[in-house]
Scaffold this active site. Sequence first.
Site, mmCIF file in Angstrom:
data_model
loop_
_atom_site.group_PDB
_atom_site.id
_atom_site.type_symbol
_atom_site.label_atom_id
_atom_site.label_comp_id
_atom_site.label_asym_id
_atom_site.label_seq_id
_atom_site.Cartn_x
_atom_site.Cartn_y
_atom_site.Cartn_z
ATOM 1 N N HIS A 196 31.608 -1.970 55.488
ATOM 2 C CA HIS A 196 32.134 -2.939 55.042
ATOM 3 C C HIS A 196 31.914 -4.397 55.924
ATOM 4 C CE1 HIS A 196 34.323 0.857 55.007
ATOM 5 N NE2 HIS A 196 34.637 0.330 53.634
ATOM 6 N N GLU A 242 36.980 -5.253 55.861
ATOM 7 C CA GLU A 242 36.006 -6.313 55.433
ATOM 8 C C GLU A 242 36.368 -7.955 56.051
ATOM 9 O OE1 GLU A 242 34.492 -6.314 51.142
ATOM 10 O OE2 GLU A 242 34.161 -8.536 51.461
#
Length: 332
Positions: free
Chosen positions: A74, A126
């Site tokens: 991520h 993320e």
Amino acid sequence: MKILLANPRGFCAGVDRAIDVVELALQIYDTQLYVKHAIVHNDHVVQRLEEKGVTFVEHVDEVPTGGRVVFSAHGSPPSDYAKAKELGLDVIDATCPLVTKVHLEARRYAKEGYTIILVGHRGHVEMRGTMGEALEQTHLVESAAEVDALQLPSDTKIAVLTQTTLAVDDTRETLAEIKKVFPQAVLPPASDICYATTNRQAAVKKLAAQCELIIVVGSKSSSNTNRLVDVAQAQGATAHRVNSVQEIDPAWLQDVQTVGVTSGASAPDDLVQEVVRWLQQHGGDEPTLVTAVDEQVWFDLPSDIKQAAADHGVDTDIVTKHRIGTNQQMKV
Ligand code: SF4
């Protein structure tokens, strides 16, 4: 009852690569391997790696000084890399190349004096990584409504970036609102919503047009899995997310003539196969593949792990072969 199976579904190239990085690191090194954050957002993948000896941590400073850590697909903020350096850690970076691309865009825009509007989900890992590239200059918005609440001088230089795993349709609405409120804003390239997200959403749309019920295999923490449920529901189908076959409620099948099955980009395909088998045991026919896109994408391994594999005599061609197998998707 007909069973329709989405193609593409399941593992994307970024997830395949991240899992391969961890598997290779386990083969190459005999010291304890740490992974920062769930390598990909799937409970089964994490559990299977834990059984092989991986220790998952949430923060870099949980790794002992001098230890070896894989950073998850991520992406991570620069502060995590700095902390790792301070602790003398050996970092193996499994960040998906598509996430890295967005980080590089954030870095460039910040350097050029832009204010960044980042479209994504607050709290998603993320977003923590991308925001970390230019914390002071970035505003996170989750929806079109939040765009209207932004207090920015009208002549602000604005660049827009997006989380890679959003629903394509939702992004369209938010981006249109940004352009309405800030006509000077530079919009992101369409490719910032990753190919895997786009393709899996296209496939579930096709399923939803033909099914009363859609079962989406994937974990609650997986953003792209949740978006698949949203997209199916927006098309008028009933859709449920399940971690595995055990979570299916037989009552869902009542009056269902056609059921669709798909999976998020971090869900292993054996879990999908189990769902299909269960459906067959409950009156389902042989599954039919419904193809939206013939997806043939894979990412090369990070060069440092490839070099380490070569130095230790570990054959990375095996990894490539396995990935080609994955890309062929379903064995119906
Ligand atoms: Fe990369 Fe897209 Fe997979 Fe996320 S969903 S890991 S951005 S390929």
